[in-house]
Scaffold this active site. Sequence first.
Site: not given
Length: 245
Positions: A136, A67, A138, A143
Amino acid sequence: MNFIKAKDYDDMSRKAANIISAQIIMKPACVLGMATGSTPVGAYRQLVDWYRKGDLDFSKVSTVNLDEYRGISREDPQSYYYFMNENLFDHINIDKANTYLPDGTQMDSQKACDDYNAVIQSMGGVDLQLLGLGHNGHIGFNEPGIAFEKQTHCVNLTERTIKANMRFFLSEEDVPRQAYTMGIKTIMSARKILVVVSGEEKAPIVREAFFGPITPSVPASVLQLHNDVVVVADEAALSECTGLV
Ligand code: F6R
């Protein structure tokens, strides 16, 4: 999924670097999928160390990163491009023409993502994809709630991720709100996946992602469906997986 238990962060880093080294030795012209964040830094340091000792040769290796922030230049010290140079590429004999990240300066999101998918495809796919794990669940910037079918796409970062990334920026306002990320489909296409996790604060998500239900609300849970995943985690990160690993 295979789990490799490490004592602490340094041990995790060494064990992860060993797996990456094995990939390079077995296939010198391999395609490595790289990650940024705090967790892989120790493994990168170890790889640099082995390169300096003459044990590793990166001259034929190509890389694709997971990313990059959207709207950030390559020279920006907060860009993932900069991070990769600083933590790895500047210190090894990789040909930088063979290192790829999504183009954060390309504001046409569709073009940025299509171009990146084409790059990965032209390389023949990823041999070994390195992943960190978000609090979380990800992976990359995928997400919770993300569709498993996605390839590279543009995402709006969640408040939690913006706050977690704030430590790399001067203030919360400086953290970009969007990023280009390989999608779950892209990640799952890698031939082998190596997940690195360290620290007690990741313990609940390690249990949830790797031993809980497979659901888009915990993106990393999809890795349970891949046939060649190795998780290298330290004792603290595995502290809620007693009896499971
Ligand atoms: C990094 C990335 C992220 C991180 C994750 C964990 O390229 O895509 O998914 O891997 O946020 O970050 P750390 O390692 O800083 O806890």
